[in-house]
Design a protein around this motif. Structure first.
Motif, PDB file in Angstrom:
ATOM      1  N   LYS A 142     -18.277   3.605  -1.184  1.00  0.00           N
ATOM      2  CA  LYS A 142     -17.158   3.880  -2.072  1.00  0.00           C
ATOM      3  C   LYS A 142     -15.808   3.634  -1.418  1.00  0.00           C
ATOM      4  CE  LYS A 142     -18.831   8.015  -2.327  1.00  0.00           C
ATOM      5  NZ  LYS A 142     -19.143   9.424  -2.605  1.00  0.00           N
ATOM      6  N   LEU A 143     -15.794   3.460  -0.098  1.00  0.00           N
ATOM      7  CA  LEU A 143     -14.533   3.288   0.615  1.00  0.00           C
ATOM      8  C   LEU A 143     -14.043   1.845   0.613  1.00  0.00           C
ATOM      9  CD1 LEU A 143     -15.213   5.559   3.734  1.00  0.00           C
ATOM     10  CD2 LEU A 143     -14.099   6.167   1.581  1.00  0.00           C
ATOM     11  N   THR A 144     -14.976   0.901   0.481  1.00  0.00           N
ATOM     12  CA  THR A 144     -14.588  -0.513   0.525  1.00  0.00           C
ATOM     13  C   THR A 144     -13.566  -0.837  -0.547  1.00  0.00           C
ATOM     14  OG1 THR A 144     -16.794  -1.069   1.368  1.00  0.00           O
ATOM     15  CG2 THR A 144     -15.467  -2.870   0.479  1.00  0.00           C
ATOM     16  N   GLU A 145     -13.789  -0.339  -1.752  1.00  0.00           N
ATOM     17  CA  GLU A 145     -12.859  -0.615  -2.849  1.00  0.00           C
ATOM     18  C   GLU A 145     -11.500   0.014  -2.590  1.00  0.00           C
ATOM     19  OE1 GLU A 145     -12.700  -0.548  -7.744  1.00  0.00           O
ATOM     20  OE2 GLU A 145     -14.374   0.359  -6.678  1.00  0.00           O
ATOM     21  N   PHE A 146     -11.500   1.232  -2.056  1.00  0.00           N
ATOM     22  CA  PHE A 146     -10.237   1.910  -1.744  1.00  0.00           C
ATOM     23  C   PHE A 146      -9.415   1.094  -0.749  1.00  0.00           C
ATOM     24  CE2 PHE A 146      -7.829   4.722   1.081  1.00  0.00           C
ATOM     25  CZ  PHE A 146      -7.047   5.413   0.167  1.00  0.00           C
ATOM     26  N   VAL A 147     -10.069   0.642   0.311  1.00  0.00           N
ATOM     27  CA  VAL A 147      -9.363  -0.115   1.349  1.00  0.00           C
ATOM     28  C   VAL A 147      -8.909  -1.470   0.824  1.00  0.00           C
ATOM     29  CG1 VAL A 147      -9.638  -1.225   3.600  1.00  0.00           C
ATOM     30  CG2 VAL A 147     -10.489   1.086   3.243  1.00  0.00           C
ATOM     31  N   SER A 148      -9.730  -2.115   0.015  1.00  0.00           N
ATOM     32  CA  SER A 148      -9.328  -3.423  -0.524  1.00  0.00           C
ATOM     33  C   SER A 148      -8.120  -3.287  -1.441  1.00  0.00           C
ATOM     34  CB  SER A 148     -10.504  -4.074  -1.262  1.00  0.00           C
ATOM     35  OG  SER A 148     -10.887  -3.320  -2.399  1.00  0.00           O
ATOM     36  N   ASN A 149      -8.002  -2.166  -2.137  1.00  0.00           N
ATOM     37  CA  ASN A 149      -6.809  -1.943  -2.959  1.00  0.00           C
ATOM     38  C   ASN A 149      -5.568  -1.773  -2.094  1.00  0.00           C
ATOM     39  OD1 ASN A 149      -7.950  -2.114  -5.550  1.00  0.00           O
ATOM     40  ND2 ASN A 149      -8.669  -0.013  -5.468  1.00  0.00           N
ATOM     41  N   LEU A 150      -5.720  -1.121  -0.937  1.00  0.00           N
ATOM     42  CA  LEU A 150      -4.605  -1.030   0.002  1.00  0.00           C
ATOM     43  C   LEU A 150      -4.194  -2.426   0.472  1.00  0.00           C
ATOM     44  CD1 LEU A 150      -5.437   2.022   2.327  1.00  0.00           C
ATOM     45  CD2 LEU A 150      -3.663   1.866   0.586  1.00  0.00           C
ATOM     46  N   ALA A 151      -5.197  -3.251   0.768  1.00  0.00           N
ATOM     47  CA  ALA A 151      -4.904  -4.622   1.196  1.00  0.00           C
ATOM     48  C   ALA A 151      -4.129  -5.364   0.115  1.00  0.00           C
ATOM     49  CB  ALA A 151      -6.204  -5.358   1.531  1.00  0.00           C
ATOM     50  N   TRP A 152      -4.540  -5.188  -1.128  1.00  0.00           N
ATOM     51  CA  TRP A 152      -3.868  -5.890  -2.220  1.00  0.00           C
ATOM     52  C   TRP A 152      -2.430  -5.388  -2.395  1.00  0.00           C
ATOM     53  CZ3 TRP A 152      -3.970 -10.305  -4.252  1.00  0.00           C
ATOM     54  CH2 TRP A 152      -3.311 -10.575  -5.460  1.00  0.00           C
ATOM     55  N   ASP A 153      -2.196  -4.100  -2.129  1.00  0.00           N
ATOM     56  CA  ASP A 153      -0.831  -3.583  -2.182  1.00  0.00           C
ATOM     57  C   ASP A 153       0.077  -4.342  -1.210  1.00  0.00           C
ATOM     58  OD1 ASP A 153      -1.508  -1.724  -4.077  1.00  0.00           O
ATOM     59  OD2 ASP A 153      -1.732  -0.059  -2.669  1.00  0.00           O
ATOM     60  N   PHE A 154      -0.441  -4.618  -0.013  1.00  0.00           N
ATOM     61  CA  PHE A 154       0.358  -5.374   0.956  1.00  0.00           C
ATOM     62  C   PHE A 154       0.510  -6.828   0.516  1.00  0.00           C
ATOM     63  CE2 PHE A 154      -0.539  -1.802   3.783  1.00  0.00           C
ATOM     64  CZ  PHE A 154       0.722  -1.627   4.353  1.00  0.00           C
ATOM     65  N   ALA A 155      -0.521  -7.378  -0.127  1.00  0.00           N
ATOM     66  CA  ALA A 155      -0.404  -8.744  -0.651  1.00  0.00           C
ATOM     67  C   ALA A 155       0.704  -8.809  -1.696  1.00  0.00           C
ATOM     68  CB  ALA A 155      -1.739  -9.191  -1.245  1.00  0.00           C
ATOM     69  N   VAL A 156       0.803  -7.769  -2.518  1.00  0.00           N
ATOM     70  CA  VAL A 156       1.866  -7.711  -3.526  1.00  0.00           C
ATOM     71  C   VAL A 156       3.236  -7.696  -2.852  1.00  0.00           C
ATOM     72  CG1 VAL A 156       2.926  -6.214  -5.268  1.00  0.00           C
ATOM     73  CG2 VAL A 156       0.463  -6.620  -5.317  1.00  0.00           C
ATOM     74  N   LYS A 157       3.378  -6.876  -1.790  1.00  0.00           N
ATOM     75  CA  LYS A 157       4.648  -6.820  -1.065  1.00  0.00           C
ATOM     76  C   LYS A 157       4.983  -8.179  -0.446  1.00  0.00           C
ATOM     77  CE  LYS A 157       4.109  -1.942   0.138  1.00  0.00           C
ATOM     78  NZ  LYS A 157       3.861  -0.982   1.246  1.00  0.00           N
ATOM     79  N   GLU A 158       3.985  -8.825   0.132  1.00  0.00           N
ATOM     80  CA  GLU A 158       4.210 -10.152   0.701  1.00  0.00           C
ATOM     81  C   GLU A 158       4.567 -11.148  -0.394  1.00  0.00           C
ATOM     82  OE1 GLU A 158       4.188 -13.174   3.789  1.00  0.00           O
ATOM     83  OE2 GLU A 158       4.619 -11.048   3.607  1.00  0.00           O
TER      84      GLU A 158
END
Length: 941
Positions: free
Chosen positions: A466-482
């Motif tokens: 269940k943690l993989t999805e949580f972490v991937s959403n964090l990654a996408w947040d940084f992609a949005v900032k970039e």
């Protein structure tokens, strides 16, 4: 016996009590281990019980206090001294040694005699056995991780030249998710063994051979690493290859917030961490024999591909954020300026600190090391800054006050690194963080996959699913900032290469294609986007999308424009409420030519299962082209309200809902409507909706009065997406729900068709409808009760931009018709084109179209880079601008045509009607103006 000595020995007695609980599970020798209570790590004590009958810990404490004339409860008071930051809690978290623990208690009781050793001895005499502290961070070997002791002991005796026959003690370190690691004690030698996990492994993973090599090399370069002794690649010894190193006692801080320490100590620890990372990155690979340890350059591209492969190999379900990252990362690689030794997993709990001094004794876990981009290490070491303290696999502190703790922020830590290395800070920090979290997500997915087969080395590995999805959403947040950063610095491509006469006949070449999935885009020519710049011309699109654009343009010229007169006549005929056979035939042609279901954005359908895999920006160019005809969107199955309803089902529908409703809509076998607007309330505010949805047994019962329900009169309409109120007492934005209502359900009564400026818009029309006791199965609820507002907002974002894209098409065709008209008509002795007012109108129309198009494309591109929510301001702006612009441009064209412009001989009257209507549809102008103003004021503040 002094009171202070009693304090000290009584605390050890309490430690014994913790271990005693474990003793009930293990009858004899209880190994020291660390256990997790309340999110912290505590140490217990080894006892050789030897079958001794142990008295109650509470009774022992009481007897101890009585025997030594100490007030009752003194021991408990001592344990509570200082709370979380007291010596006892710090000792339990392994932040201080037993000796330091006793010394600090001595400081607290400085008026007493300092004799802890005597106290311990007397307590041991009372208990009847010896107290001893074991090896931190270890536990009994997990059953699935057991290794043969006999062959291991023989190997070690040969390696170390040991002749003794004493027993081999084997424990497993309780941290680490990848390579199982063991503590070994043999003949007074303390060793660590690190091996590959058992079973079939992912390619290139768990490379313990590389770990051994790099630690051996770095030991000679001044980098603190354990002393490695031998690499054994003979799997017959313990089942897999392994290496052995000397055990290095010290402290491992598992909690990165470093509870129990002073702010100055925390800062010193992170400074030491930063210093040792700089030391690693300063090593000359060639000087230590590591020049071939990895490839030179392109580290990030290779890493992204590696982790994509690792993730795919361990994938157990589709995670949308991972799919978006897999598409996004390869399009935004930073330029790598330096190549150094990189650790690959550099974080606080992979560092061993001195027990007395705030310095790093050893850097552990080199499994992912190679030659690469050092900034990747820096970013990875900052993961804890963005993870919550409750994260189970890798604790963070993003919910803590770093200033109060004394821990440097990620920005301060990064600047500290750059200053030490003499480097300018990278502008791609958000990319590196996105990549780091993407890699962590892939690692967690691998751990989870191994846990399903019992191969994971950590006991809590099963939690990682269940943690993989949580972490991937964090990654996408940084992609949005970039994405925002890239967007602000973005160049404009091909600014003057657009051909505006998209309905003129040309000799464009096209190749008919077969069908694929529901979009009919050929599998052999997958659509990929170029996100390196804002593409304002179709000629700037990637090759596959550009070919698709020209194929659509040819289809419009060959089939759509020539059919418009007949289709318009059908709309005013007696048979107008039945679908035109001509339009149904054109749909089949569009399918066959790969021009079907082009609208679904890539981020909503990353696997391209349902759509063409176009980005919003790519689709904007094609949507504008379809907008030059009133009929093209339906012919290509890209018309509202079906597009919004299909995207709603893709995003939020269950598999059963998709099977029943989405597939027929994608295939063009059914149509749909969206029932939200009500005549008695201002429906531009969705929270005003009054239609009720009441639960009754296994059904929901609907009652309500709706109007302006587009498409409900079409005989092909099989689905009504209904928005109503399930709980009027819930918070304002959680009262509404969305239900999927079959149109053949009893109780749906169409009151009348509504006209727009007298136009009926047959056969779909716009209906006023009464819903009376309409019973719908509970499984037709979308997402769940109270989620209606959320769904409506998610549905409207893309829909609004689609309308604006088509309005650009309306305007371009209106201007083209106007230009042709003024060249051919003469008034007052000269062509209209020579009249000054006409020239001014043409110029003004061109300027306004270009302005609106750029804003539409910018919003579409921002949706791709940063997501619909982040693009809310730009979407609101284009919804304000595009309908008003189109109304003005079309009005000028009508004026140039004279009375003919009001007739059905030209599409101008209908263009104008829909441009004016779209100032209401999907929210009136005033709503979007308010949104823009609020966001602007918030931004200014």
């Amino acid at each position: 016996m002094c009171i202070r000595s009693c304090f000290q020995s009584s605390c050890l007695q309490w430690v014994w009590r913790t271990a005693f609980l474990k003793h009930t599970q293990r009858r004899h020798q209880v190994a020291h281990r660390w256990t997790h209570l309340g999110g912290s790590t505590y140490r217990a004590v080894i006892f050789d019980m030897g079958g001794v009958l142990i008295p109650s810990p509470g009774r022992v404490a009481a007897e101890w206090e009585i025997q030594n004339h100490i007030p009752s409860g003194t021991i408990l008071k001592a344990l509570m001294e200082g709370g979380e930051n007291g010596p006892w809690m710090r000792f339990m978290r392994a932040e201080i040694t037993a000796e330091n623990f006793l010394r600090e208690f001595g400081r607290l009781c400085s008026e007493m005699v300092n004799d802890p050793e005597t106290a311990v001895k007397e307590l041991e005499a009372l208990l009847g056995f010896t107290l001893s502290i074991g090896v931190p961070n270890t536990r009994p070997v997990r059953r699935t991780m057991e290794i043969p002791k006999d062959s291991l002991e023989k190997y070690l005796k040969d390696l170390l030249g040991i002749q003794t026959t004493g027993p081999l003690e084997l424990l497993q370190f309780d941290h680490g998710q990848s390579n199982p690691t063991y503590y070994i004690r043999l003949a007074n030698r303390d060793l660590v063994l690190r091996k590959k996990p058992p079973g079939t492994l992912l390619p290139s993973a768990h490379a313990i051979e590389r770990e051994f090599r790099i630690m051996k090399a770095l030991a000679n370069a001044g980098v603190p690493v354990p002393n490695v002794l031998d690499l054994c690649e003979d799997s017959s010894v313990v089942g897999t290859p392994f290496y052995v190193m000397e055990y290095c006692p010290g402290l491992i801080y598992k909690d990165p917030s470093l509870p129990g320490l002073e702010p100055s100590q925390r800062r010193a620890i992170y400074t030491a961490m930063n210093t040792v990372l700089c030391k690693i990155h300063s090593v000359d690979p060639q000087a230590v024999g590591l020049e071939d340890y990895g490839k030179q350059g392109d580290y990030i591209p290779r890493q992204v591909q590696t982790w994509i492969k690792q993730y795919r190999a361990s994938e157990t379900s589709t995670i949308s954020a991972m799919e978006r990252l897999i598409e996004w990362l390869p399009l935004h690689f930073p330029y790598q300026q330096r190549t150094t030794v990189v650790h690959g997993d550099f974080r606080l709990d992979n560092l061993l600190f001195h027990s007395e001094k705030l310095e790093v004794l050893a850097v552990l876990d080199w499994e992912l090391s190679t030659l690469g981009d050092p900034f990747a290490d820096v970013a990875y070491s900052c993961l804890a800054h963005y993870l919550p303290s409750s994260f189970p696999m890798l604790r963070g502190f993003n919910d803590c006050d770093l200033t109060q703790l004394g821990i440097p922020t990620a920005e301060e830590y990064f600047r500290m690194y750059c200053l030490r290395m003499g480097l300018p800070p990278t502008e791609n920090w958000n990319f590196y963080m996105a990549f780091s979290f993407f890699r962590l997500a892939a690692i967690l997915q691998g751990v989870y996959k191994r846990s399903l087969t019992g191969q994971a080395s950590s006991a809590n590995a099963e939690q990682t699913g269940k943690l993989t999805e949580f972490v991937s959403n964090l990654a996408w947040d940084f992609a949005v900032k970039e994405g925002f950063r890239v967007f602000k610095e973005m160049p404009i491509k091909n600014p003057l290469t657009r051909s505006f006469h998209t309905w003129a006949r040309t000799q464009s070449q096209w190749i008919p294609t077969g069908t694929r999935s529901y979009s009919s885009i050929p599998e052999a020519s997958p659509v990929h986007t170029s996100k390196g710049g804002l593409v304002i011309s179709p000629e700037g699109l990637s090759s596959p999308v550009r070919k698709l654009y020209h194929r659509l343009k040819h289809f419009m010229e060959q089939h759509v424009y020539p059919a418009e007169t007949e289709l318009q006549s059908h709309q005013t005929s007696a048979a107008r409420w039945s679908p035109s056979p001509l339009i149904e035939g054109l749909k089949e042609k569009a399918k066959a030519e790969g021009l079907w279901n082009l609208f679904l954005p890539l981020e909503a359908d990353p696997e391209k299962k349902y759509g063409a895999g176009l980005t919003n920006m790519e689709y904007a160019h094609l949507c504008e082209l379809m907008g030059t005809s009133l009929y093209a969107p339906e012919i290509c199955n890209c018309s509202a309200p079906d597009t919004g309803n299909m995207e709603l089902l893709v995003r939020y529908g269950t598999e059963a809902q998709k099977a029943r409703w989405l597939i027929p809509l994608l295939e063009g076998k059914a149509r749909s409507c969206f029932a939200m607007t009500e005549p008695k309330v201002a429906s531009s505010d969705a929270t005003n909706i009054e239609a009720s949805i009441r639960e009754e047994d296994s059904f929901y019962v609907i009652n309500g009065h709706k109007w302006w329900i587009t498409g409900i009169l079409d005989p092909r309409c099989q689905l009504c997406v209904f928005m109503g109120k399930t709980d009027p007492h819930a918070p304002r934005h959680q009262q509404q729900s969305v239900l999927l209502v079959p149109m053949d359900t009893p109780g749906i009564k169409i009151i009348r068709p509504l006209t727009v400026y007298g136009l009926e818009d047959a056969p779909g029309g716009h209906g006023e409808v009464q819903f009376e006791h309409v019973r719908v199965p509970k499984e037709n609820m979308v997402l769940g009760p109270g989620r209606g507002f959320e769904i409506a907002q998610g549905r409207l974002g893309p829909g609004r931009i689609h309308h604006c894209m088509r309005l650009i098409g309306f305007s371009e065709r209106a201007l083209a018709l106007m230009k042709a008209r003024v060249k051919s008509r003469v008034a007052f002795g000269k062509p209209l084109v020579e009249q000054g007012t006409m020239l001014a109108d043409i110029a003004q129309s061109r300027v306004e179209i270009e302005q609106a198009r750029l804003l539409v494309l910018k919003a579409a591109h921002l949706m791709d880079l940063a997501g619909n929510k982040a693009a809310a301001l730009d979407i609101a702006m284009i919804k304000m601008v595009a309908p008003t612009m189109a109304s003005r441009v079309i009005d000028r064209a009508i004026q140039a045509f004279g009375a003919a412009g009001l007739s059905s001989d030209y599409p101008l009257a209908q263009f104008f009607t829909w441009a004016r209507a779209l100032r209401f549809a999907d929210g009136p102008d005033e709503v979007h103006q308010a949104t823009v103003a609020k966001l602007e004021l918030k931004h200014s503040a």
